[in-house]
Design a protein around this motif. Structure first.
Motif, PDB file in Angstrom:
ATOM      1  N   PHE A 162      -3.880   1.656   4.849  1.00  9.18           N
ATOM      2  CA  PHE A 162      -4.388   2.793   3.621  1.00  9.18           C
ATOM      3  C   PHE A 162      -3.527   2.376   2.487  1.00  9.18           C
ATOM      4  O   PHE A 162      -3.680   2.816   1.475  1.00  9.18           O
ATOM      5  CB  PHE A 162      -4.329   3.917   3.903  1.00  9.18           C
ATOM      6  CG  PHE A 162      -3.959   5.396   3.603  1.00  9.18           C
ATOM      7  CD1 PHE A 162      -6.132   5.785   2.770  1.00  9.18           C
ATOM      8  CD2 PHE A 162      -4.357   6.069   3.345  1.00  9.18           C
ATOM      9  CE1 PHE A 162      -6.909   6.715   1.391  1.00  9.18           C
ATOM     10  CE2 PHE A 162      -4.136   7.365   1.867  1.00  9.18           C
ATOM     11  CZ  PHE A 162      -5.069   7.341   0.943  1.00  9.18           C
ATOM     12  N   PHE A 163      -2.001   2.398   2.742  1.00 10.91           N
ATOM     13  CA  PHE A 163      -0.706   2.419   1.969  1.00 10.91           C
ATOM     14  C   PHE A 163      -0.623   1.130   1.622  1.00 10.91           C
ATOM     15  O   PHE A 163      -0.275   0.929   2.592  1.00 10.91           O
ATOM     16  CB  PHE A 163       0.013   2.855   2.897  1.00 10.91           C
ATOM     17  CG  PHE A 163      -0.127   5.101   2.955  1.00 10.91           C
ATOM     18  CD1 PHE A 163       0.556   5.436   1.748  1.00 10.91           C
ATOM     19  CD2 PHE A 163      -0.085   4.707   4.309  1.00 10.91           C
ATOM     20  CE1 PHE A 163      -0.008   7.291   2.002  1.00 10.91           C
ATOM     21  CE2 PHE A 163      -0.073   6.345   4.312  1.00 10.91           C
ATOM     22  CZ  PHE A 163      -0.023   7.591   3.645  1.00 10.91           C
ATOM     23  N   ARG A 164      -1.200   0.521   0.035  1.00 12.04           N
ATOM     24  CA  ARG A 164      -0.997  -1.173  -0.439  1.00 12.04           C
ATOM     25  C   ARG A 164       0.766  -0.791  -0.147  1.00 12.04           C
ATOM     26  O   ARG A 164       0.646  -2.258   0.029  1.00 12.04           O
ATOM     27  CB  ARG A 164      -1.973  -0.899  -1.608  1.00 12.04           C
ATOM     28  CG  ARG A 164      -3.301  -0.279  -1.632  1.00 12.04           C
ATOM     29  CD  ARG A 164      -3.643  -1.679  -0.533  1.00 12.04           C
ATOM     30  NE  ARG A 164      -5.469  -1.565   0.455  1.00 12.04           N
ATOM     31  CZ  ARG A 164      -5.926  -1.972   0.737  1.00 12.04           C
ATOM     32  NH1 ARG A 164      -5.562  -2.731   1.618  1.00 12.04           N
ATOM     33  NH2 ARG A 164      -6.896  -1.377   0.556  1.00 12.04           N
ATOM     34  N   VAL A 165       1.237  -0.016  -0.354  1.00 13.37           N
ATOM     35  CA  VAL A 165       2.805   0.008  -0.971  1.00 13.37           C
ATOM     36  C   VAL A 165       3.461  -0.714   0.908  1.00 13.37           C
ATOM     37  O   VAL A 165       4.131  -1.015   0.718  1.00 13.37           O
ATOM     38  CB  VAL A 165       3.563   0.996  -1.295  1.00 13.37           C
ATOM     39  CG1 VAL A 165       3.355   1.529  -2.374  1.00 13.37           C
ATOM     40  CG2 VAL A 165       3.263   1.812  -0.178  1.00 13.37           C
ATOM     41  N   TYR A 166       2.881  -0.949   1.650  1.00 15.41           N
ATOM     42  CA  TYR A 166       3.190  -1.824   2.823  1.00 15.41           C
ATOM     43  C   TYR A 166       2.129  -2.564   3.589  1.00 15.41           C
ATOM     44  O   TYR A 166       1.416  -2.621   3.833  1.00 15.41           O
ATOM     45  CB  TYR A 166       3.305  -0.221   4.468  1.00 15.41           C
ATOM     46  CG  TYR A 166       3.984   0.659   3.914  1.00 15.41           C
ATOM     47  CD1 TYR A 166       5.438   1.210   3.667  1.00 15.41           C
ATOM     48  CD2 TYR A 166       3.243   2.436   3.896  1.00 15.41           C
ATOM     49  CE1 TYR A 166       5.868   1.686   3.515  1.00 15.41           C
ATOM     50  CE2 TYR A 166       3.948   3.589   2.941  1.00 15.41           C
ATOM     51  CZ  TYR A 166       5.286   2.691   3.957  1.00 15.41           C
ATOM     52  OH  TYR A 166       5.826   4.544   3.393  1.00 15.41           O
ATOM     53  N   GLU A 167       3.002  -3.747   2.763  1.00 11.01           N
ATOM     54  CA  GLU A 167       1.615  -4.860   3.188  1.00 11.01           C
ATOM     55  C   GLU A 167       2.626  -6.203   4.133  1.00 11.01           C
ATOM     56  O   GLU A 167       2.376  -7.196   3.545  1.00 11.01           O
ATOM     57  CB  GLU A 167       1.089  -5.314   2.136  1.00 11.01           C
ATOM     58  CG  GLU A 167       0.427  -4.412   1.203  1.00 11.01           C
ATOM     59  CD  GLU A 167      -0.227  -5.009   0.009  1.00 11.01           C
ATOM     60  OE1 GLU A 167       0.110  -5.959  -0.711  1.00 11.01           O
ATOM     61  OE2 GLU A 167      -1.169  -3.961  -0.372  1.00 11.01           O
ATOM     62  N   ASN A 168       4.001  -5.742   4.122  1.00  8.71           N
ATOM     63  CA  ASN A 168       4.806  -7.042   4.482  1.00  8.71           C
ATOM     64  C   ASN A 168       4.586  -7.471   6.256  1.00  8.71           C
ATOM     65  O   ASN A 168       4.592  -8.729   6.561  1.00  8.71           O
ATOM     66  CB  ASN A 168       6.261  -6.670   5.213  1.00  8.71           C
ATOM     67  CG  ASN A 168       6.432  -6.104   3.014  1.00  8.71           C
ATOM     68  OD1 ASN A 168       6.191  -6.975   2.580  1.00  8.71           O
ATOM     69  ND2 ASN A 168       7.623  -5.678   2.956  1.00  8.71           N
ATOM     70  N   ALA A 169       3.511  -6.179   6.695  1.00  7.46           N
ATOM     71  CA  ALA A 169       2.829  -7.061   8.084  1.00  7.46           C
ATOM     72  C   ALA A 169       2.002  -6.116   8.465  1.00  7.46           C
ATOM     73  O   ALA A 169       1.288  -5.152   7.736  1.00  7.46           O
ATOM     74  CB  ALA A 169       4.420  -5.536   9.223  1.00  7.46           C
ATOM     75  N   GLU A 178       5.779  -0.644   9.408  1.00  5.08           N
ATOM     76  CA  GLU A 178       6.178  -1.655   8.521  1.00  5.08           C
ATOM     77  C   GLU A 178       7.404  -1.795   8.768  1.00  5.08           C
ATOM     78  O   GLU A 178       7.913  -3.214   8.127  1.00  5.08           O
ATOM     79  CB  GLU A 178       5.539  -1.001   7.649  1.00  5.08           C
ATOM     80  CG  GLU A 178       5.321  -2.192   5.809  1.00  5.08           C
ATOM     81  CD  GLU A 178       4.518  -3.564   6.202  1.00  5.08           C
ATOM     82  OE1 GLU A 178       4.993  -4.021   5.354  1.00  5.08           O
ATOM     83  OE2 GLU A 178       3.258  -2.759   6.555  1.00  5.08           O
ATOM     84  N   LYS A 179       8.556  -0.835   9.377  1.00  2.17           N
ATOM     85  CA  LYS A 179       9.631  -0.982   8.688  1.00  2.17           C
ATOM     86  C   LYS A 179      10.417  -2.227   9.293  1.00  2.17           C
ATOM     87  O   LYS A 179      10.108  -2.867  10.394  1.00  2.17           O
ATOM     88  CB  LYS A 179      10.777   0.147   8.919  1.00  2.17           C
ATOM     89  CG  LYS A 179      12.200   0.456   8.715  1.00  2.17           C
ATOM     90  CD  LYS A 179      12.683   1.365   8.823  1.00  2.17           C
ATOM     91  CE  LYS A 179      14.189   1.348   8.523  1.00  2.17           C
ATOM     92  NZ  LYS A 179      14.607   2.819   8.793  1.00  2.17           N
TER      93      LYS A 179
END
Length: 583
Positions: free
Chosen positions: A179-186, A85-86
């Motif tokens: 699974f982790f909704r905080v990572y939604e950039n990609a 995601e980074k």
């Protein structure tokens, strides 16, 4: 049933015995034995195949679950999600992160032999695409697996067929890492390919004579051992596959895993191949049945020949006895029951010949004497009813009555003259019914003159009965008895009825009166005297007629008298039809 078998010929009885005691039992026994053997073999084969199919199901599921387990670990790996995601400021920053998180990731591959490769897909533009990380390009978006993943609304892994780097279709487990909704950039996707050689090993090493099919939830073939189906390059439905005419299908379903819902493994076997081992048993059963047929059949044929031939020989000689041929059966004297029957027949034939020689001539002489005695009785009766000397006198009286116009008296005298003329025909033994009825009618006219209104009569004769030939003076005695014993003692008016008709075999004559009749004991005594052939004595007319009928017809006629007190008497005579007898 017992009477039915008693009427069958011996040969037919032997055939029935053979069919129900040998043929049918052997056929049914071998059919049942073959069916039981076939069913047992088939059941055993089916059990073995079911175990093999269950083993294949378990091994394939184990391979899929290894991949699903890895996908679940990556799905919940925060650092892996952060790595994909980074937004990287430079390539060196990405390479440093790659060395930290992903370079050692292939440690999963040697641990799980079913895993061929693991690939990541992302649309993060700052990622350097290499070392197992691939971009979500336009070509990627056109892949069927990508379209299927977008249609899923849950986080359950997608199991489907994909194209690997080696240009072979393989089965892959694909999962979006969200699974982790905080990572939604990609968008992040992991694709785990199952080792195709492992799948081949699972399906092709199974000890199975038929073909195996791995079907997805839509019935499409994801894998098959059928080399005629091009399942690697196109989607083929299981329903379109050509199957043998007699096919056995075994099926194992994957209903307990969400990611393999409605997937199934199907085994298709040709029933003839499944029962190849039964062919040897079939030959054995055939040879056994053949042996069981030949031996009993040969024994039954020999025994039936021994019985049937010799019995027919005895029967042939017995039939010759009808024509007075009392011959001796020549041949070997056997000791069984038929041999004893043959010996007794020969003894009987010899005895009959002796009796014929000793007794037959004497009996013929005795019969001649009896016939002469009966002829003498008939002649005596004839002399009583044949007064020739009265004929001329009666004719003279009749002519004088006509001259004096005494017509009624002349008619009666004419009838008496007819009866006298009839008496001259005693030399003729046979007359027609028409001739017999002429004299009967004359007698009735005379009696009508005597009794006036006290007597009446009715005569009914079939047209086809007039020319039938009967013995002379057969009916008149019964009519005379009806008049004298039936009408004369009666105070009221009496009726005499005469019926003559023909059926297919007999001339039926019936004389009936309504007189006082006879008591039962008197009638029984009279009939008994007829049977024992007593001397004529009483009842001269009836006995004379009965004895003559017996002399002419033997036992081929019927004679009955029915009488009851105050009810009249009925005399019935049935005579065989004769139309061309020499008069």
């Amino acid at each position: 049933m017992k009477n039915y078998f008693n009427n069958l010929k011996l040969r037919n009885k032997v055939v029935i015995l053979y069919i129900f005691s040998v043929f049918l039992p052997i056929i049914l026994t071998n059919i049942i034995f073959y069916q039981v053997t076939t069913n047992n073999v088939k059941e055993q084969k089916m059990n073995d195949l079911s175990k093999v199919l269950n083993q294949i199901k378990s091994e394939f599921l184990e391979s899929i679950e290894h991949a699903v387990g890895i996908s679940s670990a990556l799905y919940t790996d925060n650092k892996m999600n952060e790595f994909l995601e980074k937004e990287y400021q430079s390539s060196s920053e990405y390479i440093e992160a790659y060395d930290t998180y992903l370079r050692g990731f292939n440690k999963y591959t040697p641990v799980f032999s079913a895993i061929q490769s693991i690939h990541f897909y992302t649309d993060n533009p700052t990622v350097v695409f290499s070392g197992g990380v691939n971009p979500i390009s336009t070509l990627t978006k056109e892949e069927e697996w990508y379209q299927a993943l977008l249609e899923k609304s849950d986080s359950i892994p997608l199991v489907t067929k994909t194209s690997s780097n080696h240009s072979r279709d393989t089965i892959s487990v694909i999962r979006e890492l969200n699974f982790f909704r905080v990572y939604e950039n990609a968008t992040k996707i992991v694709k785990i390919d199952i080792d195709q050689d492992m799948i081949d090993h699972i399906f092709e090493n199974a000890n199975l004579q038929g073909e195996l099919y791995l079907l997805n939830e839509n019935g499409g073939i994801e894998y098959t051992t059928n080399s005629l189906i091009n399942w690697k390059e196109e989607v083929v439905s299981f329903q379109e596959v050509t199957k043998p005419e007699k096919v056995i299908t075994l099926e194992e379903n994957y209903d307990i895993n969400n990611y393999l819902t409605n997937w199934k493994i199907i085994a298709v076997l040709d029933e003839s191949q499944l029962l190849d081992n039964v062919s040897d048993s079939r030959k054995f059963i055939f040879y056994l049945a053949f042996f069981n047929f030949i031996v009993p059949t040969a024994i039954i044929v020999l025994i039936s020949q021994s019985l049937n031939v010799r019995l027919n020989e005895v029967l042939k000689y017995m039939k010759k006895m009808k024509n007075q041929h009392f011959e001796i059966i020549e041949g070997i004297k056997y000791k069984d029951e038929i041999g004893q029957l043959t010996s007794e027949f020969n003894r009987m034939s010899k005895r009959i010949n002796e009796l014929i020689n000793d007794v037959y001539v004497v009996n013929i002489q005795k019969k001649d004497l009896d016939l002469q005695r009966k002829q003498a009785q008939l002649s005596a009766l004839q002399s009583q009813i044949n007064p020739h000397f009265l004929f001329n006198a009666l004719e003279t009286i009749r002519m004088r009555s006509i001259i004096k116009q005494e017509n009624e008296t002349a008619k009666i005298i004419q009838n008496m003259a007819k009866m006298l003329r009839k008496s001259f025909t005693w030399g003729r033994d046979w007359v027609t019914v028409k001739e017999e009825m002429t004299i009967v009618l004359s007698f009735l006219e005379i009696q009508k003159y005597r009794f006036d209104e006290k007597l009446d009569y009715e005569i009914s004769i079939d047209e086809n009965a007039y020319e039938v030939i009967i013995p002379n003076m057969i009916l008149l005695p019964f009519v005379e008895n009806a008049s004298i014993h039936g009408i004369e003692p009666k105070k009221e008016k009496g009726i005499i009825e005469i019926y003559i008709k023909c059926n297919s075999e007999y001339l039926i004559c019936e004389i009936k009166d309504n007189g006082p009749g006879m008591e039962e004991e008197i009638l029984a005594r009279m009939l008994e005297s007829l049977q024992v052939e007593e001397a004529i004595g009483d009842n001269v007319g009836i006995k004379n007629v009965y004895y003559r009928l017996k002399m002419y017809y033997g036992s081929d006629f019927k004679f009955k008298i029915k009488s009851h007190s105050d009810e009249g008497t009925i005399v019935s005579v049935h005579l065989p039809l004769q139309r061309n007898h020499l008069l």
